[in-house]
Design a protein around this motif. Structure first.
Motif, PDB file in Angstrom:
ATOM      1  N   MET A  36       0.813  -1.217   0.000  1.00 48.69           N
ATOM      2  CA  MET A  36       0.000   0.000   0.000  1.00 48.69           C
ATOM      3  C   MET A  36       0.846   1.266   0.000  1.00 48.69           C
ATOM      4  O   MET A  36       0.408   2.316  -0.487  1.00 48.69           O
TER       5      MET A  36
ATOM      6  N   GLU B 103      -6.468   0.417  -4.384  1.00 49.48           N
ATOM      7  CA  GLU B 103      -6.750   1.195  -3.174  1.00 49.48           C
ATOM      8  C   GLU B 103      -8.219   1.062  -2.758  1.00 49.48           C
ATOM      9  O   GLU B 103      -8.528   0.937  -1.574  1.00 49.48           O
TER      10      GLU B 103
ATOM     11  N   LYS C 283      -0.079   4.064  -2.746  1.00 51.71           N
ATOM     12  CA  LYS C 283      -0.428   5.451  -2.384  1.00 51.71           C
ATOM     13  C   LYS C 283       0.563   6.445  -2.987  1.00 51.71           C
ATOM     14  O   LYS C 283       0.176   7.501  -3.507  1.00 51.71           O
TER      15      LYS C 283
ATOM     16  N   GLU D  44      -5.576   2.899  -8.348  1.00 50.67           N
ATOM     17  CA  GLU D  44      -6.790   3.386  -7.685  1.00 50.67           C
ATOM     18  C   GLU D  44      -7.754   2.231  -7.415  1.00 50.67           C
ATOM     19  O   GLU D  44      -8.421   2.190  -6.379  1.00 50.67           O
TER      20      GLU D  44
END
Length: 645
Positions: free
Chosen positions: A209, A297, A213, A294
């Protein structure tokens, strides 16, 4: 065995379509609102959990009883949500999915779609979408609704009653579908493969992650910078606007009918100065690969793993898997020499250094997407894939002996193909030679009846093949592969004969027969491909051809044309799918945890002190009994993050 049919209605603030059921059911506010069920052919009952009713102990016991089969349409949703509700992971082994059974008959994968195609008397209620939007999704707070963020049963009692009827109806429709297609049950082997698929989706894969990000942040900075550069260069208010760019190009002497990626790339190569600069900026602005970060996420579960990436029988013409959420079946390849360096720079947020060391940051971010998938601590990935699987399969079922000899020995099919086509000793065809390039492009484009158009679409001209050579390549490849060419038309004739005579015809190990308005093609594994309501019609070539009903290019139920080479493509890809499925079962049975599979590649998450790449490849190279004599080979590598070797 006793059967318990289930349908549930739920609430979650997480978007089910965009994020998938695992993230959806992991939301803190997730809850089951309604639970409709029926044992065997008994009346459908409903438990109104949202209004305070409690799920009966008998139902909770039945759900956990391995002697009772649970069914639903898209049972992955029910099983995952009920697992969350019961705080216990339910095994997929005793769950049956009517959506999968429908897909195996090449029917739609939606309850509404199957009901319509089968002409059921009871159809899914049309009011369902509005009711789900009202009760299952958060609502916008307004003065008129008292600033509430969700609608509860007492806010609209009549709608709630209709919602209960809707939930009950779905159980009835699913049961009617099962009865209607009961002649064609899911085989024990396919059920075992489905259970493994569900275990893989339940397990999911860990994601980095920090990388995800930072990649998103880097892209935002890069896009803003590129946008400003394009504004400064052109003076345009919005250099993302197709109309504005076309107008600017026209003012600079360039007519651009299309601004597709290929058109802009080709135009940039032919241009210079400010025009070339703008076109390259346009390519960077149009880069959409970042959307996969995206998607990761959005879809990630609280434990950092993304689940539900693969749809069993997603391609119902062949039975292959389809990608979901992040679309792992369509990830950009990586070619960067310093992949680890680029990855570390993004993880550390060193965006200026990234731009200094790598020319095209959007391309770097695109190539790093695969590397966002990582093994858990003290584990590594073992990545193994079948070598030239479709070429091996078609050679086997066509009986193209020279190709089988190649695969049984050195396996260099591009060189061997060029040798056969151009009558040149294979020793003279080296990796960088033009003849190998021609052999390669012919192999990739011509196996399923492709001609000059297929070579062009595959990029033959970009590879340096002259346009006037294309027809010669087609002729040479077909002459070098007479049995494959013969197979196309033998399958074509057999399918026509089966439909016309409502009979059964065999072409080698491939069996074709017509039954109950369906053309079935039985593969060597015993699995059947289905073509609904086949008809004989004159095709665009003025010859008799087959049309059938299915989900076409428009994604709607329509009549589709097919012919021998296309049927052979379906058959070969379906056999390749069966080989992958069998290999996954054997790999899993040896104790390896599969976290993903992409096309013909298996990705295993294994402890650092367990197993080996060699063992996984050896397992995959053993042909099933039904494919005896097919020379299989798997190659791969081990890694600390997913990549293309």
């Amino acid at each position: 065995m006793k059967i318990l049919a289930i349908d549930i209605e739920t609430f979650s603030s997480v978007d089910l379509i965009k994020c998938g059921v695992y993230a959806y059911a992991s939301a803190p506010d997730f809850e089951i609102l309604l639970f409709a069920y029926a044992f065997d052919d008994e009346d459908v009952e409903i438990i109104d959990i949202a209004s305070g009713e409690i799920l009966p102990a008998e139902i909770i016991s039945a759900i956990q009883d391995d002697r009772i089969v649970k069914t639903a349409f898209n049972s992955n949703f029910e099983r995952t949500c009920i697992s969350t509700y019961l705080k216990k992971q339910l095994s997929p082994d005793v769950w049956r999915c009517a959506a999968v059974q429908s897909a195996m008959l090449a029917l739609p994968m939606s309850l509404n779609g199957v009901g319509q195609v089968l002409g059921l008397q009871q159809q899914k209620m049309k009011e369902g979408k509005d009711l789900i939007r009202y009760f299952s999704n958060p609502c916008k707070p307004t003065k008129s609704n008292g600033e509430r963020t969700r609608n509860l049963p007492h806010h609209a009692p009549e709608k709630w009653q209709l919602f209960k009827e809707y939930c009950k109806r779905d159980v009835e429709v699913e049961r009617n579908i099962r009865v209607k297609i009961s002649k064609y049950p899911i085989s024990e082997n396919e059920q075992e493969i489905y259970s493994l698929d569900q275990q893989i989706n339940d397990r999911g894969v860990l994601v980095d992650m920090e990388l995800v990000k930072n990649a998103i942040e880097c892209d935002c900075i890069q896009k803003a910078d590129t946008f400003s550069k394009a504004q400064l260069l052109t003076g345009l208010e919005n250099p993302n606007s197709v109309a504005q760019i076309k107008k600017w190009l026209l003012e600079n002497g360039i007519q651009a009918p299309s601004l597709s990626k290929k058109a802009v790339t080709d135009l940039a190569k032919e241009s210079d100065g400010e025009v070339e600069m703008l076109l390259n900026l346009r390519l960077q602005l149009a880069k959409t690969s970042i959307k996969k970060y995206e998607a990761i996420e959005r879809s990630v579960c609280p434990d950092g793993r993304v689940r539900g990436l693969l749809q069993f029988y997603g391609a119902n013409r062949t039975g292959r898997w389809a990608g979901r959420l992040v679309q792992v079946q369509n990830l950009p390849q990586n070619h960067l020499k310093d992949l680890t360096l680029a990855r570390n720079l993004v993880k550390q947020g060193c965006f200026n250094e990234l731009e200094l060391l790598f020319d095209n940051v959007p391309n770097v971010l695109s190539e790093l997407i695969r590397t966002a998938f990582i093994p858990k601590p003290n584990h590594r990935f073992i990545v193994a894939d079948f070598s030239a699987i479709e070429a091996r399969v078609i050679a086997s079922i066509a009986g193209e002996k020279w190709r089988m000899d190649v695969f049984a020995t050195h396996g260099k099919i591009y060189e061997a193909s060029a040798s056969q086509m151009f009558k040149v000793p294979i020793e003279e065809i080296t990796k960088g030679s033009p003849l190998r390039q021609k052999g390669k492009i012919s192999e990739l484009a011509l196996g399923y009846g492709g001609s000059v158009g297929a070579l062009t679409a595959m990029g033959a001209l970009e590879m340096g093949v002259a346009e006037e050579e294309l027809q010669g390549l087609v002729t040479a490849w077909r002459q070098a592969n007479p049995n494959i060419t013969k197979l196309w038309w033998n399958i074509d004739k057999a399918a026509l004969k089966a439909v016309k005579g409502r009979t059964a015809v065999a072409v080698g190990k491939i069996k074709i027969h017509y039954e109950s308005g369906i053309l079935f093609i039985t593969l060597p594994s015993g699995r059947k491909l289905s073509y609904i309501k086949p008809r004989i019609q004159l095709n665009k070539f003025g010859r008799e051809g087959i049309t059938y009903e299915g989900i076409g290019a428009t994604r709607k139920w329509e009549r589709i044309e097919t012919y021998g080479p296309k049927l052979v493509e379906n058959i070969v890809q379906a056999i390749a799918r069966d080989l992958l499925a069998e290999a996954m079962l054997h790999v899993a049975n040896r104790g390896y945890d599969i976290v993903m599979h992409v096309h013909d590649e298996i990705i295993v998450e294994a402890p650092k002190n367990f197993g080996s790449l060699k063992e996984v490849c050896d397992i995959m190279a053993v042909a099933p009994i039904w494919a005896d004599g097919l020379p299989l080979r798997a190659d791969g590598f081990e890694c600390d993050y997913y990549k293309k070797d």
